[in-house]
Design an enzyme around this catalytic site. Structure first.
Site, PDB file in Angstrom:
ATOM      1  N   TYR A  16      28.306  17.898  42.676  1.00  0.00           N
ATOM      2  CA  TYR A  16      28.268  19.226  43.304  1.00  0.00           C
ATOM      3  C   TYR A  16      26.826  19.731  43.363  1.00  0.00           C
ATOM      4  O   TYR A  16      26.457  20.500  44.248  1.00  0.00           O
ATOM      5  CB  TYR A  16      29.165  20.201  42.540  1.00  0.00           C
ATOM      6  CG  TYR A  16      29.528  21.428  43.338  1.00  0.00           C
ATOM      7  CD1 TYR A  16      30.157  21.315  44.576  1.00  0.00           C
ATOM      8  CD2 TYR A  16      29.237  22.697  42.863  1.00  0.00           C
ATOM      9  CE1 TYR A  16      30.486  22.447  45.310  1.00  0.00           C
ATOM     10  CE2 TYR A  16      29.562  23.829  43.584  1.00  0.00           C
ATOM     11  CZ  TYR A  16      30.196  23.704  44.806  1.00  0.00           C
ATOM     12  OH  TYR A  16      30.516  24.827  45.531  1.00  0.00           O
ATOM     13  N   LYS A  45      26.418  28.869  43.900  1.00  0.00           N
ATOM     14  CA  LYS A  45      27.701  29.567  43.776  1.00  0.00           C
ATOM     15  C   LYS A  45      27.709  30.506  42.571  1.00  0.00           C
ATOM     16  O   LYS A  45      28.364  31.557  42.604  1.00  0.00           O
ATOM     17  CB  LYS A  45      28.846  28.560  43.682  1.00  0.00           C
ATOM     18  CG  LYS A  45      29.118  27.794  44.961  1.00  0.00           C
ATOM     19  CD  LYS A  45      29.611  28.697  46.089  1.00  0.00           C
ATOM     20  CE  LYS A  45      30.076  27.876  47.288  1.00  0.00           C
ATOM     21  NZ  LYS A  45      30.558  28.729  48.393  1.00  0.00           N
TER      22      LYS A  45
END
Length: 257
Positions: A158, A165
């Site tokens: 990720y 995020k």
């Protein structure tokens, strides 16, 4: 089909439909089923061909371009909202981007430029939308964005999107606190892994999907319809006293180490 909640009369702007399999499309479907009036955006002319059929099927009243990196385009979008509707009741922000080299490499190797682009498109654009939406939500409203549990735990591959995020979730809390006095609520929805076109940019995402299906207590991956159900509830009057949350829709995956 029985509506999940009553959104009749509410006006919603959907930013981030990529195609009919995208999370934003699942949310827009739920909003439409519940009676909301919708407008949607597309990134560019190439993307419009994928977004327009979804918008037409859901009865969106209008469609407009929105590339948050193009100067003035986001402001023009909200000018259209004011001119066409005179106000706005809810907004869904479902866009994210990081340059491929920065996304596929280690976080510590990310370039300043790549990190800045990822933060601008994926996080700061939500703050910009909140500011532009504020005067259009004179009677209150709800602002939604989409996050992922890679914000709080290290998820293999990720990479750069994890810190980005995390920033988006923090921004959501500040939006909720600062705009709360005007009756404007804000939430970050955190779905489990879903096979969308955006997610396909993450290296070895198919392996992440397999692990997620094996790890969830319910034994199933979530769908865009699951996310839409939560989104419809959050923008409804039934959730008028809920704000500033990061809510997982992941079959319970967040419970497990």
């Amino acid at each position: 089909m029985t509506p999940l909640v009553d959104l009749r009369g509410k006006r919603g702007l959907i930013v981030g439909i990529a195609n009919e399999q995208s999370i934003a499309a699942g949310c827009a479907e739920a909003f439409s089923r519940c009676g909301a009036r919708l407008a949607a955006t597309y990134l560019n002319e190439k993307a419009k061909g994928w977004v327009e059929p979804v918008a037409d099927r859901l009865g969106a009243e209008w469609l407009a371009p929105c590339d948050v990196r193009e100067p003035g385009q986001l402001e023009a979008l909200f000018d259209q909202v004011r001119d066409r509707w005179g106000g706005l009741d809810f907004l869904l922000h479902s866009i994210a981007f990081a340059p491929r080299d920065d996304l596929h490499g280690r976080v510590v190797d990310s370039s300043a430029e790549g990190f800045g682009i990822a933060m601008d498109v994926s996080c700061h654009s939500f703050l910009r939308m909140a500011k532009l939406a504020e005067p259009l939500m004179a009677q209150g409203g709800c602002l939604l964005c989409v996050t992922f549990y890679g914000s709080e735990r290290v998820v293999e591959n990720y990479n750069l999107m994890g810190p980005v995020k995390a920033a988006l979730e923090s921004a959501t809390r500040y939006i909720a606190a600062e705009l709360g006095p005007q009756g404007i609520r804000a939430h970050a929805i955190s779905p489990g892994p879903i096979a969308t076109r955006a997610a396909s940019g993450i290296a070895r995402f198919d392996e992440l999907l397999e692990r997620a299906a094996a790890q969830t207590p319910v034994g199933q991956l979530v769908t865009i319809e699951d996310v839409g159900g939560l989104a419809a509830f959050l923008v409804s009057d039934a959730a008028s006293r809920i704000t500033g949350t990061v809510i997982p829709v992941d079959g319970g995956q967040h419970l497990l180490a």
